[in-house]
Design a protein around this motif. Sequence first.
Motif, mmCIF file in Angstrom:
data_model
loop_
_atom_site.group_PDB
_atom_site.id
_atom_site.type_symbol
_atom_site.label_atom_id
_atom_site.label_comp_id
_atom_site.label_asym_id
_atom_site.label_seq_id
_atom_site.Cartn_x
_atom_site.Cartn_y
_atom_site.Cartn_z
ATOM 1 N N LYS A 1 10.554 3.170 -9.013
ATOM 2 C CA LYS A 1 11.482 2.704 -7.988
ATOM 3 C C LYS A 1 11.055 3.095 -6.576
ATOM 4 O O LYS A 1 11.088 2.278 -5.658
ATOM 5 N N VAL A 2 10.653 4.341 -6.382
ATOM 6 C CA VAL A 2 10.273 4.797 -5.039
ATOM 7 C C VAL A 2 9.077 4.010 -4.514
ATOM 8 O O VAL A 2 9.050 3.599 -3.346
ATOM 9 N N GLN A 3 8.096 3.785 -5.363
ATOM 10 C CA GLN A 3 6.922 3.021 -4.944
ATOM 11 C C GLN A 3 7.287 1.575 -4.629
ATOM 12 O O GLN A 3 6.792 0.991 -3.661
ATOM 13 N N ARG A 4 8.170 1.015 -5.434
ATOM 14 C CA ARG A 4 8.592 -0.373 -5.208
ATOM 15 C C ARG A 4 9.347 -0.494 -3.884
ATOM 16 O O ARG A 4 9.181 -1.466 -3.149
ATOM 17 N N GLN A 5 10.167 0.505 -3.566
ATOM 18 C CA GLN A 5 10.915 0.469 -2.317
ATOM 19 C C GLN A 5 9.996 0.604 -1.100
ATOM 20 O O GLN A 5 10.177 -0.077 -0.093
ATOM 21 N N MET A 6 9.026 1.497 -1.181
ATOM 22 C CA MET A 6 8.141 1.739 -0.045
ATOM 23 C C MET A 6 7.080 0.662 0.112
ATOM 24 O O MET A 6 6.443 0.583 1.169
ATOM 25 N N TRP A 7 6.878 -0.145 -0.880
ATOM 26 C CA TRP A 7 5.872 -1.213 -0.825
ATOM 27 C C TRP A 7 6.186 -2.171 0.333
ATOM 28 O O TRP A 7 5.383 -2.353 1.258
ATOM 29 N N GLY A 8 7.359 -2.773 0.306
ATOM 30 C CA GLY A 8 7.749 -3.709 1.359
ATOM 31 C C GLY A 8 7.943 -3.023 2.702
ATOM 32 O O GLY A 8 7.611 -3.582 3.754
ATOM 33 N N THR A 9 8.473 -1.789 2.673
ATOM 34 C CA THR A 9 8.696 -1.052 3.923
ATOM 35 C C THR A 9 7.381 -0.771 4.632
ATOM 36 O O THR A 9 7.261 -0.955 5.847
ATOM 37 N N THR A 10 6.373 -0.320 3.872
ATOM 38 C CA THR A 10 5.070 -0.018 4.465
ATOM 39 C C THR A 10 4.426 -1.277 5.025
ATOM 40 O O THR A 10 3.854 -1.265 6.122
ATOM 41 N N ARG A 11 4.526 -2.367 4.297
ATOM 42 C CA ARG A 11 3.941 -3.626 4.769
ATOM 43 C C ARG A 11 4.591 -4.056 6.081
ATOM 44 O O ARG A 11 3.928 -4.512 7.006
ATOM 45 N N THR A 12 5.919 -3.897 6.193
ATOM 46 C CA THR A 12 6.639 -4.257 7.411
ATOM 47 C C THR A 12 6.213 -3.378 8.576
ATOM 48 O O THR A 12 6.012 -3.874 9.697
ATOM 49 N N HIS A 13 6.050 -2.070 8.347
ATOM 50 C CA HIS A 13 5.628 -1.158 9.406
ATOM 51 C C HIS A 13 4.227 -1.501 9.912
ATOM 52 O O HIS A 13 3.967 -1.457 11.125
ATOM 53 N N ILE A 14 3.329 -1.852 8.998
ATOM 54 C CA ILE A 14 1.970 -2.227 9.407
ATOM 55 C C ILE A 14 1.993 -3.515 10.214
ATOM 56 O O ILE A 14 1.334 -3.628 11.256
ATOM 57 N N TYR A 15 2.765 -4.486 9.757
ATOM 58 C CA TYR A 15 2.853 -5.763 10.470
ATOM 59 C C TYR A 15 3.426 -5.561 11.873
ATOM 60 O O TYR A 15 2.917 -6.116 12.854
ATOM 61 N N ASN A 16 4.479 -4.743 11.986
ATOM 62 C CA ASN A 16 5.072 -4.470 13.299
ATOM 63 C C ASN A 16 4.097 -3.738 14.212
ATOM 64 O O ASN A 16 4.076 -3.973 15.426
ATOM 65 N N ALA A 17 3.279 -2.848 13.642
ATOM 66 C CA ALA A 17 2.285 -2.136 14.443
ATOM 67 C C ALA A 17 1.243 -3.102 14.993
ATOM 68 O O ALA A 17 0.814 -2.978 16.150
ATOM 69 N N ILE A 18 0.837 -4.070 14.188
ATOM 70 C CA ILE A 18 -0.145 -5.066 14.640
ATOM 71 C C ILE A 18 0.434 -5.903 15.778
ATOM 72 O O ILE A 18 -0.224 -6.120 16.808
ATOM 73 N N ILE A 19 1.674 -6.372 15.605
ATOM 74 C CA ILE A 19 2.321 -7.159 16.661
ATOM 75 C C ILE A 19 2.496 -6.322 17.923
ATOM 76 O O ILE A 19 2.271 -6.786 19.049
ATOM 77 N N GLY A 20 2.889 -5.070 17.755
ATOM 78 C CA GLY A 20 3.101 -4.195 18.902
ATOM 79 C C GLY A 20 1.832 -3.944 19.693
ATOM 80 O O GLY A 20 1.854 -3.894 20.932
ATOM 81 N N MET A 21 0.699 -3.804 19.015
ATOM 82 C CA MET A 21 -0.557 -3.513 19.701
ATOM 83 C C MET A 21 -1.236 -4.761 20.257
ATOM 84 O O MET A 21 -2.208 -4.663 21.001
#
Length: 213
Positions: free
Chosen positions: A84-104
């Motif tokens: 469960k923890v890995q499944r929850q962080m999967w989408g969260t991590t992907r969103t954080h990386i995508y936002n970092a790319i847009i931000g930079m």
Amino acid sequence: MIPRARLGFALRNFSSSATTYKHVSHIGGKPIMLPTTVSFTPSPTALTVNGPLGTTSVPLHSFVRINFPEKDIMEVSVEDAEIKVQRQMWGTTRTHIYNAIIGMTEGFKVPLYLVGVGYRAQLEDDPRGTMDGGNGRRLSMKLGYSHTVYVPIPPHISCEVPTPTKIVVSCTDKHLLGLFAAKVRGHRKPEPYKGKGIFVGDEKIRIKSVKKK
């Protein structure tokens, strides 16, 4: 021997083959298209994103895997999506990386609207300089109080006031931008009776009717 009354129920629930369910993250499973102006430096604990607007770092859990199947594509996965923890962080991590790319590469921007008679804002030099952790500038707002509301602008926030009733704030970090916008909004939250207050983006509220006695 199965009683006749339960025979039909047993037949409806009988399957000749086992069904295996595999959890998949709809957000985490989406590949990320990479701009040519961005470079990455992965490590066991973080992914550093370098772009035209600066550098930021996204924390990574030990079970997160970053793959580059093609030069301009990134895929995010986890060791075991059934946990469960890995499944929850999967989408969260992907969103954080995508936002970092847009931000930079592009940055984030949001407008704030001052709605109310006499409500207005302007940018001015902060006489306290950077004492409160600001960048030397502050927002001066008239919000219907007997006093003027002052909000120091942090170094990581860019602020413009194109009109007296509109504030535009921008930042390379979406989370920090949201925190600052919420701080400004908190000085006069939209109220549901006259529709006055500070509205963020396309925020709308439902106007309530006053009950007459």
